[in-house]
Design an enzyme around this catalytic site. Structure first.
Site, PDB file in Angstrom:
ATOM      1  N   ARG A  91       0.822  -1.209   0.000  1.00 34.74           N
ATOM      2  CA  ARG A  91       0.000   0.000   0.000  1.00 34.74           C
ATOM      3  C   ARG A  91       0.857   1.260   0.000  1.00 34.74           C
ATOM      4  NH1 ARG A  91      -4.949  -2.479   2.691  1.00 34.74           N
ATOM      5  NH2 ARG A  91      -6.488  -0.837   2.839  1.00 34.74           N
ATOM      6  N   ARG A 130     -21.310  -2.232   3.401  1.00 34.77           N
ATOM      7  CA  ARG A 130     -20.687  -3.555   3.555  1.00 34.77           C
ATOM      8  C   ARG A 130     -21.033  -4.208   4.897  1.00 34.77           C
ATOM      9  NH1 ARG A 130     -14.473  -4.078   2.294  1.00 34.77           N
ATOM     10  NH2 ARG A 130     -14.288  -2.415   3.833  1.00 34.77           N
ATOM     11  N   ARG A 163     -17.825  -3.474   9.744  1.00 42.04           N
ATOM     12  CA  ARG A 163     -16.472  -3.227  10.222  1.00 42.04           C
ATOM     13  C   ARG A 163     -16.389  -1.899  10.964  1.00 42.04           C
ATOM     14  NH1 ARG A 163     -12.296  -4.406   5.389  1.00 42.04           N
ATOM     15  NH2 ARG A 163     -11.458  -2.471   6.226  1.00 42.04           N
ATOM     16  N   ARG A 174      -9.513   6.921   5.056  1.00 43.94           N
ATOM     17  CA  ARG A 174      -8.921   5.781   4.318  1.00 43.94           C
ATOM     18  C   ARG A 174      -8.758   6.121   2.841  1.00 43.94           C
ATOM     19  NH1 ARG A 174     -13.175   1.490   5.713  1.00 43.94           N
ATOM     20  NH2 ARG A 174     -11.933   0.054   4.475  1.00 43.94           N
TER      21      ARG A 174
HETATM   22  P1  AMP Z   1      -8.335  -3.371   4.512  1.00 43.33           P
HETATM   23  O1  AMP Z   1      -9.109  -4.468   5.149  1.00 43.33           O
HETATM   24  O2  AMP Z   1      -7.383  -3.873   3.478  1.00 43.33           O
HETATM   25  O3  AMP Z   1      -9.197  -2.248   4.019  1.00 43.33           O
HETATM   26  O4  AMP Z   1      -7.402  -2.756   5.683  1.00 43.33           O
HETATM   27  C1  AMP Z   1      -7.967  -2.193   6.847  1.00 43.33           C
HETATM   28  C2  AMP Z   1      -6.944  -1.327   7.559  1.00 43.33           C
HETATM   29  O5  AMP Z   1      -5.805  -2.135   7.946  1.00 43.33           O
HETATM   30  C3  AMP Z   1      -6.343  -0.205   6.727  1.00 43.33           C
HETATM   31  O6  AMP Z   1      -7.160   0.955   6.728  1.00 43.33           O
HETATM   32  C4  AMP Z   1      -5.001   0.026   7.445  1.00 43.33           C
HETATM   33  O7  AMP Z   1      -5.186   0.726   8.658  1.00 43.33           O
HETATM   34  C5  AMP Z   1      -4.593  -1.410   7.798  1.00 43.33           C
HETATM   35  N1  AMP Z   1      -3.812  -2.020   6.700  1.00 43.33           N
HETATM   36  C6  AMP Z   1      -4.163  -3.106   5.942  1.00 43.33           C
HETATM   37  N2  AMP Z   1      -3.210  -3.395   5.040  1.00 43.33           N
HETATM   38  C7  AMP Z   1      -2.225  -2.477   5.226  1.00 43.33           C
HETATM   39  C8  AMP Z   1      -0.984  -2.210   4.583  1.00 43.33           C
HETATM   40  N3  AMP Z   1      -0.559  -2.972   3.555  1.00 43.33           N
HETATM   41  N4  AMP Z   1      -0.236  -1.181   5.055  1.00 43.33           N
HETATM   42  C9  AMP Z   1      -0.636  -0.427   6.088  1.00 43.33           C
HETATM   43  N5  AMP Z   1      -1.809  -0.590   6.722  1.00 43.33           N
HETATM   44  C10 AMP Z   1      -2.607  -1.608   6.296  1.00 43.33           C
END
Ligand code: AMP
Length: 218
Positions: A91, A130, A163, A174
């Site tokens: 990311r 969601r 969530r 985000r």
């Molecule tokens: P997601 O489920 O992929 O939307 O991730 C939820 C949250 O987890 C994100 O908003 C970040 O706070 C953290 N997160 C997930 N993947 C990463 C990543 N590759 N780098 C940094 N934070 C992450």
């Protein structure tokens, strides 16, 4: 498809998790979602979870060294030897460079990168609508794909949960994190000729079909 690392890129709500799930089933390779691993750690109250919780609830990214450590450990497990899908990782540019170094050290080829593109208004509805089954993880959307009975999973009757970070304020943060830190990866992979764009403004099924066809031909 030659077995290798697949990366799913896209804004929050683009459908990375949903599509990665389908492709993982089709190719019998694990889906590695850093978001899922972090949420699991938060639920269990581990030191990692406690550190990540504040960032996640603020809609900010967890530090690179934390997520890189998680991924390095996970892909060393035996089920990853035939390939794996990184869902929500990398990311940031340092994370992408870390993936390059890691794949090179393991003697694997370049990753194949899928970029799922979705319009902003659709993203907002996807995220606020969601709901996820607490038992099997099946994903629903109250606007686009509701369950037969409100709040209940069609498959196993599990409770559907929202969530903690799917509220409007956190979603906005985000999306800002995505624009500033993650979007530059599109150019990074395009320049390397590794990127395949997919129109994600559609129902999940046609997208999954198109993706599997693309990967078969690849
Ligand atoms: P997601 O489920 O992929 O939307 O991730 C939820 C949250 O987890 C994100 O908003 C970040 O706070 C953290 N997160 C997930 N993947 C990463 C990543 N590759 N780098 C940094 N934070 C992450």
């Amino acid at each position: 498809m030659k077995t290798r690392a697949l990366i799913f890129l896209g804004a929050p709500g683009a459908g990375k998790g949903t599509q990665a799930r389908e492709v993982a089933k089709e190719y019998h390779i694990p889906q590695i979602s850093t978001g899922d691993i972090l949420r699991d750690s938060v639920k269990k109250g581990t030191p990692l979870g406690l550190a990540a919780k504040v960032k996640m609830e603020a809609g900010q990214l967890v530090p690179d060294e934390v997520v890189c450590g998680i991924v390095e450990e996970r892909i060393s497990e035996p089920d990853c030897c035939q390939g794996f899908i990184l869902d929500g990782f990398p990311r940031t540019l340092p994370q992408a460079e870390f993936v390059d170094r890691m794949l090179e050290a393991k003697g694997r080829g370049s990753p194949r990168v899928i970029n799922i593109q979705v319009d902003q208004d659709v993203l907002m509805k996807r995220l606020t609508g969601r709901r996820t089954c607490a038992v099997c993880g099946e994903i629903y959307n109250v606007y686009f794909g509701p369950p037969k009975q409100e709040g209940v999973c069609d498959k196993d009757g599990g409770k559907l949960l929202q969530r903690a970070d799917d509220n409007e304020d956190t979603i906005r943060q985000r999306l800002v994190a995505y624009e500033n830190q993650t979007r530059p990866l599109i150019d990074y992979y395009r320049r390397k000729n590794l990127l395949h764009d997919v129109d994600g403004n559609r129902d999940p099924e046609p997208i999954a079909q198109e993706l599997c066809q693309h990967l078969k031909a690849a």
